[in-house]
Design a protein around this motif. Structure first.
Motif, PDB file in Angstrom:
ATOM      1  N   GLU A   1      18.596 -20.120  12.530  1.00  0.00           N
ATOM      2  CA  GLU A   1      18.763 -21.878  13.454  1.00  0.00           C
ATOM      3  C   GLU A   1      17.565 -21.442  14.523  1.00  0.00           C
ATOM      4  N   GLU A   2      16.677 -20.193  15.247  1.00  0.00           N
ATOM      5  CA  GLU A   2      15.926 -20.720  15.811  1.00  0.00           C
ATOM      6  C   GLU A   2      14.661 -21.605  15.296  1.00  0.00           C
ATOM      7  N   ASN A   3      14.463 -20.971  13.795  1.00  0.00           N
ATOM      8  CA  ASN A   3      13.510 -21.913  12.784  1.00  0.00           C
ATOM      9  C   ASN A   3      13.781 -23.820  12.721  1.00  0.00           C
ATOM     10  N   LYS A   4      15.083 -23.641  13.011  1.00  0.00           N
ATOM     11  CA  LYS A   4      15.368 -24.950  13.090  1.00  0.00           C
ATOM     12  C   LYS A   4      15.612 -25.848  14.300  1.00  0.00           C
ATOM     13  N   GLU A   5      15.117 -25.055  15.083  1.00  0.00           N
ATOM     14  CA  GLU A   5      15.168 -25.102  16.535  1.00  0.00           C
ATOM     15  C   GLU A   5      13.881 -25.369  16.539  1.00  0.00           C
ATOM     16  N   LEU A   6      12.695 -24.339  16.145  1.00  0.00           N
ATOM     17  CA  LEU A   6      10.983 -24.379  16.328  1.00  0.00           C
ATOM     18  C   LEU A   6      10.805 -26.185  15.498  1.00  0.00           C
ATOM     19  N   GLU A   7      11.485 -26.030  14.908  1.00  0.00           N
ATOM     20  CA  GLU A   7      10.685 -27.527  14.031  1.00  0.00           C
ATOM     21  C   GLU A   7      11.610 -28.602  14.527  1.00  0.00           C
ATOM     22  N   LYS A   8      12.347 -29.120  15.632  1.00  0.00           N
ATOM     23  CA  LYS A   8      13.047 -29.776  16.081  1.00  0.00           C
ATOM     24  C   LYS A   8      11.814 -30.057  17.853  1.00  0.00           C
ATOM     25  N   LEU A   9      11.630 -28.681  17.893  1.00  0.00           N
ATOM     26  CA  LEU A   9      10.547 -28.738  19.260  1.00  0.00           C
ATOM     27  C   LEU A   9       9.524 -29.306  18.891  1.00  0.00           C
ATOM     28  N   LYS A  10       9.099 -28.872  17.259  1.00  0.00           N
ATOM     29  CA  LYS A  10       7.170 -29.355  16.982  1.00  0.00           C
ATOM     30  C   LYS A  10       7.165 -31.293  17.286  1.00  0.00           C
ATOM     31  N   LYS A  11       8.249 -31.315  16.825  1.00  0.00           N
ATOM     32  CA  LYS A  11       8.785 -33.662  16.253  1.00  0.00           C
ATOM     33  C   LYS A  11       9.198 -33.608  17.652  1.00  0.00           C
ATOM     34  N   ALA A  12       9.749 -32.560  18.461  1.00  0.00           N
ATOM     35  CA  ALA A  12       9.560 -33.569  19.934  1.00  0.00           C
ATOM     36  C   ALA A  12       8.975 -33.707  20.749  1.00  0.00           C
ATOM     37  N   ILE A  13       7.312 -32.763  20.450  1.00  0.00           N
ATOM     38  CA  ILE A  13       6.662 -32.775  21.123  1.00  0.00           C
ATOM     39  C   ILE A  13       5.836 -33.929  20.903  1.00  0.00           C
ATOM     40  N   SER A  14       5.955 -33.902  19.411  1.00  0.00           N
ATOM     41  CA  SER A  14       4.562 -34.913  18.468  1.00  0.00           C
ATOM     42  C   SER A  14       5.302 -36.835  19.274  1.00  0.00           C
ATOM     43  N   ALA A  15       5.994 -36.599  19.202  1.00  0.00           N
ATOM     44  CA  ALA A  15       7.029 -37.675  19.785  1.00  0.00           C
ATOM     45  C   ALA A  15       7.144 -38.189  21.190  1.00  0.00           C
ATOM     46  N   GLY A  16       6.074 -36.978  22.211  1.00  0.00           N
ATOM     47  CA  GLY A  16       5.905 -36.913  24.028  1.00  0.00           C
ATOM     48  C   GLY A  16       7.173 -37.154  24.361  1.00  0.00           C
TER      49      GLY A  16
ATOM     50  N   THR B   1       9.400 -34.975  26.000  1.00  0.00           N
ATOM     51  CA  THR B   1       9.114 -33.841  26.865  1.00  0.00           C
ATOM     52  C   THR B   1      11.203 -33.116  27.359  1.00  0.00           C
ATOM     53  N   GLU B   2      11.704 -33.581  27.772  1.00  0.00           N
ATOM     54  CA  GLU B   2      12.848 -33.030  27.870  1.00  0.00           C
ATOM     55  C   GLU B   2      13.735 -32.577  26.892  1.00  0.00           C
ATOM     56  N   GLU B   3      13.914 -33.178  25.431  1.00  0.00           N
ATOM     57  CA  GLU B   3      14.078 -32.811  24.214  1.00  0.00           C
ATOM     58  C   GLU B   3      13.305 -31.874  23.875  1.00  0.00           C
ATOM     59  N   ALA B   4      11.643 -31.575  24.057  1.00  0.00           N
ATOM     60  CA  ALA B   4      11.152 -30.137  23.986  1.00  0.00           C
ATOM     61  C   ALA B   4      11.410 -29.707  24.587  1.00  0.00           C
ATOM     62  N   ARG B   5      11.847 -29.290  25.560  1.00  0.00           N
ATOM     63  CA  ARG B   5      12.768 -27.859  26.706  1.00  0.00           C
ATOM     64  C   ARG B   5      13.217 -27.954  26.546  1.00  0.00           C
ATOM     65  N   ILE B   6      14.710 -28.811  25.725  1.00  0.00           N
ATOM     66  CA  ILE B   6      15.550 -28.049  25.650  1.00  0.00           C
ATOM     67  C   ILE B   6      15.642 -27.313  23.922  1.00  0.00           C
ATOM     68  N   TYR B   7      14.727 -27.985  22.707  1.00  0.00           N
ATOM     69  CA  TYR B   7      14.571 -27.485  21.623  1.00  0.00           C
ATOM     70  C   TYR B   7      14.358 -25.619  22.337  1.00  0.00           C
ATOM     71  N   ALA B   8      13.241 -25.853  22.874  1.00  0.00           N
ATOM     72  CA  ALA B   8      12.359 -24.486  23.352  1.00  0.00           C
ATOM     73  C   ALA B   8      13.541 -23.704  23.822  1.00  0.00           C
TER      74      ALA B   8
ATOM     75  N   ASN C   1      16.496 -24.011  23.492  1.00  0.00           N
ATOM     76  CA  ASN C   1      17.413 -22.900  22.530  1.00  0.00           C
ATOM     77  C   ASN C   1      17.116 -22.409  21.284  1.00  0.00           C
ATOM     78  N   ALA C   2      15.512 -22.117  21.448  1.00  0.00           N
ATOM     79  CA  ALA C   2      14.395 -21.191  20.320  1.00  0.00           C
ATOM     80  C   ALA C   2      14.466 -19.766  20.906  1.00  0.00           C
ATOM     81  N   ILE C   3      14.502 -20.069  22.117  1.00  0.00           N
ATOM     82  CA  ILE C   3      14.216 -19.084  22.842  1.00  0.00           C
ATOM     83  C   ILE C   3      15.619 -17.635  23.147  1.00  0.00           C
ATOM     84  N   ARG C   4      16.899 -18.522  22.413  1.00  0.00           N
ATOM     85  CA  ARG C   4      17.744 -18.178  23.076  1.00  0.00           C
ATOM     86  C   ARG C   4      18.368 -17.673  22.094  1.00  0.00           C
ATOM     87  N   LYS C   5      18.214 -17.711  20.669  1.00  0.00           N
ATOM     88  CA  LYS C   5      18.325 -17.413  18.842  1.00  0.00           C
ATOM     89  C   LYS C   5      17.258 -16.668  19.057  1.00  0.00           C
TER      90      LYS C   5
END
Length: 179
Positions: A25-40, A42-49, A51-55
């Motif tokens: 689940e942490e790896n999935k959140e990190l992948e979502k984070l990468k996608k959110a960063i490349s898509a610009g 910011t809010e989604e990136a913070r949420i995914y980051a 979630n990854a830290i929590r996992k």
């Protein structure tokens, strides 16, 4: 007590499986984070980051708990082994008393041989259990070995260590690199 040991072993395995799920689940959140960063986003990136830290935190806590349960299981196994040895030694003492009363030297010698063999078996079992307990308790690991492994892994993968880990001194000789 043996049922307790079985329950502890099953609990440890369950916790290990749960930690693996958290890793995925942490790896999935990190992948979502990468996608959110490349898509610009910011809010989604913070949420995914977040979630990854929590996992990751959840995985580490579960892994620590699994290690502690495993250590307790090893201690229970040692106690069971000691009970069996004490029972065997009690039987041997009774046999020695009977042999001494009859003064049959062959029987006394056979009992003494059995008694010595039980002590040797106890030494082997105790050594094995101490090794198992040492192997399951993560906190008992020598820090220099941990540091060497971190450094070696970073070197092999070409990774940059953060400032806290950068103070690790790479040894001149690593055991698995000997030629």
């Amino acid at each position: 007590m043996e049922n307790n040991l079985l329950n502890l072993r099953m609990t440890s395995k369950m916790l290990s499986r749960q930690a693996k799920r958290c890793q995925k689940e942490e790896n999935k959140e990190l992948e979502k984070l990468k996608k959110a960063i490349s898509a610009g986003g910011t809010e989604e990136a913070r949420i995914y980051a977040s979630n990854a830290i929590r996992k990751k935190s959840e995985r580490l806590n579960i892994t620590k708990m699994a290690s502690r349960v495993d250590a307790v299981a090893s201690r229970v196994q040692t106690a069971l082994t000691m009970q069996q040895v004490v029972r065997s030694m009690g039987i041997t003492v009774v046999s020695m008393e009977k042999a001494a009363q009859s003064m049959n030297l062959e029987q006394i010698s056979a009992v003494m041989d059995k008694f010595e063999q039980q002590f040797e078996d106890l030494d082997v079992q105790t050594g094995y259990m101490e090794g198992a307990i040492g192997g399951t308790t993560a906190l008992d690991m020598p820090q220099d070995e941990v540091d060497m492994l971190i450094q070696r892994t970073a070197d092999q993968d070409g990774l940059e260590l953060n400032a806290e880990l950068a103070n690790i001194q790479a040894p001149q000789y690593l055991p698995d690199e000997a030629s």
